[in-house]
Enzyme design. Sequence first.
Site, mmCIF file in Angstrom:
data_model
loop_
_atom_site.group_PDB
_atom_site.id
_atom_site.type_symbol
_atom_site.label_atom_id
_atom_site.label_comp_id
_atom_site.label_asym_id
_atom_site.label_seq_id
_atom_site.Cartn_x
_atom_site.Cartn_y
_atom_site.Cartn_z
ATOM 1 N N CYS A 424 5.714 -41.322 -30.980
ATOM 2 C CA CYS A 424 4.909 -41.520 -31.956
ATOM 3 C C CYS A 424 5.566 -40.389 -32.933
ATOM 4 C CB CYS A 424 3.439 -41.330 -31.822
ATOM 5 S SG CYS A 424 2.457 -42.004 -33.026
ATOM 6 N N HIS A 551 2.395 -45.932 -28.318
ATOM 7 C CA HIS A 551 2.175 -44.713 -27.323
ATOM 8 C C HIS A 551 2.284 -45.411 -26.034
ATOM 9 C CE1 HIS A 551 0.409 -41.220 -29.737
ATOM 10 N NE2 HIS A 551 0.420 -42.161 -30.404
ATOM 11 N N GLU A 553 2.340 -44.194 -23.043
ATOM 12 C CA GLU A 553 1.738 -43.678 -21.839
ATOM 13 C C GLU A 553 0.379 -44.308 -21.614
ATOM 14 O OE1 GLU A 553 2.193 -42.404 -24.827
ATOM 15 O OE2 GLU A 553 0.882 -41.250 -25.612
HETATM 16 N N1 GLN Z 1 0.693 -37.853 -37.414
HETATM 17 C C1 GLN Z 1 1.658 -39.061 -37.248
HETATM 18 C C2 GLN Z 1 1.143 -40.318 -37.909
HETATM 19 O O1 GLN Z 1 0.117 -40.212 -38.288
HETATM 20 C C3 GLN Z 1 1.892 -39.194 -35.700
HETATM 21 C C4 GLN Z 1 0.700 -39.769 -34.996
HETATM 22 C C5 GLN Z 1 0.603 -39.590 -33.494
HETATM 23 O O2 GLN Z 1 1.862 -39.211 -32.895
HETATM 24 N N2 GLN Z 1 -0.308 -40.301 -32.748
HETATM 25 O O3 GLN Z 1 1.776 -41.450 -38.035
#
Ligand code: GLN
Length: 577
Positions: A424, A551, A553
């Site tokens: 992310c 994500h 994970e």
């Molecule tokens: N802050 C970034 C976004 O909102 C990444 C978010 C995250 O890593 N979950 O896109």
Amino acid sequence: MIEDETESFHFPDNLDRPTWTAPNPVDCMKYVVVSGGVLSGIGKGVTASSIGVLMKSLGLRVTAIKIDPYLNSDAGTMSPFEHGEVFVLDDGGEADLDLGNYERFLDVTLSRDNNLTTGKIYSEVIGKERKGDYLGKTVQVVPHITDEIQDWIERVAHTPADGTDEVPEICVIELGGTVGDIESAPFVEALRQFQFRVGSKNICFLHVSLVPVIGVVGEQKTKPTQHSVKGLMASGIQPDFLVCRSSEPLLPEVKRKLSLFCHVSEEAVFSAHDVSNIYRVPLMLEEQGAIVQMAAHFGLDIPTERPLLRDWGDMAQRMDALSGEVRIAMVGKYTGLSDSYLSVIKALQHSALHEGVNLSIDWVEASNLENSNEGTDKHESAWSLVKGADGILVPGGFGDRGIEGKILAAKHARENTVPYLGVCLGLQIATIEFARNRLGLKGANSTEFDEDTPHPTVIFMPEGSRTHMGGTMRLGSRQTNLQTQDCAAYRLYDGEMEIHERHRHRYEVNPDLVTALEEKGLRFVGRDTEGERMEIIELEGHPFFFGTQYHPEFKSRPGRPSPPFLGLVKAALGRPV
Ligand code: GLN
């Protein structure tokens, strides 16, 4: 240090063996309520999940509910500093991390409703009041809130969770916090009443408590448990089972004493002492007869063969027999608190277990890597961890602290062919670094960190809300389409061209820059179904430089490690990906 490949062991695809049929179809839902006493953080979630595993080993379909008595509607607006990781579900629910424990232990897919909070219950009741559902009545905690809690539990317990449309047979309900907390009182009261709604043979109460071991002789102290059970009984709930966390196995006389003072039979007092790995927890409870006791309570048969427990035994043994080591530098901002990255750690552990090696995570506070800290000890030690690592991981995150440090870590990985996984924010970071240093876009950044950047490389997504923070991100399971078979993602995801993973973000790679980035070798090999949103990056000519906007994970399981994490661990070990 790298182990012989031939030792690599593969678990069966599914921990349940399909040839085996359940001996125990139950007449109606059975509920196991898990409460906690003395202090939080003693492993109530793992105990609840382990009980679920034991019930599942009887051939039953198991689901789980976590009650969090705080006023937030969900965990999405809470800081990982305070509350640990926010676990994201398929349906986009932002939940307590215990939902992750249940999904991993029970191999189920839960929904946002499986995480019950005071915020959700009150907004439901207040919504009904405004509609006039209680017209003429005074709306009160008892019965309106307590009824709503019970209705909610019954509804969610009967919702299929194992990928089939079969209704579960066992529902484990974990009550967050500790007994006696003001805010959990309505839930305790609802659960007390619930015994009458479902019948006492269909519900049992299990209380998780702490038995501290003190003094030079290591005396096991029962008083804190006695007090917390008294508190529970004062609320009208008599526990049927006690699970006592302790550093040592409980002595027989300690069990006897607890039985006497807590009004629980001696056979129903279980010791949950420290064990070598988490997979041993269900087995430890099993060895003390937990399943015999619980099956007797519910009137269930115990099949002679329970292959699920055999699989857990295999995993526990394998975990104890790991050899060699893979060192992963985790470059983040909540590095003091491993709960903040729980699922990331689990995904790494699943991958290391799959490869038969020990996992060593070096926590690197990203801001320590920044040039402004040059010449300081923390700068030097942070860089020595990054440089000594077999692989570098930049996990998800929000806010600008440590961003420049993460960018430097990604640069180091790219330039020195060190395996890199960006999750992310980690994908966004890697893209910004590439834009700055390979495209020469000075000051390239995300508008999250620099609204006036001359080169907005990561931008706010059009559908996001700038005024409402709760539940407004791009959340939950979305499809990623691979653009080519010629990429690591295709191999890691077993030849799937369509990937379903969970998301939680507000920003995305600026589509206007994609062609230029690709021309220099940063490939966007996975995109959303419209082809507009960048989901997976891979760097040409690098052994493993991989980033996901999603994500991965959250869907990792013991025996089925998340593909990108497995890729990182394999590459870090010098094994083919
Ligand atoms: N802050 C970034 C976004 O909102 C990444 C978010 C995250 O890593 N979950 O896109």
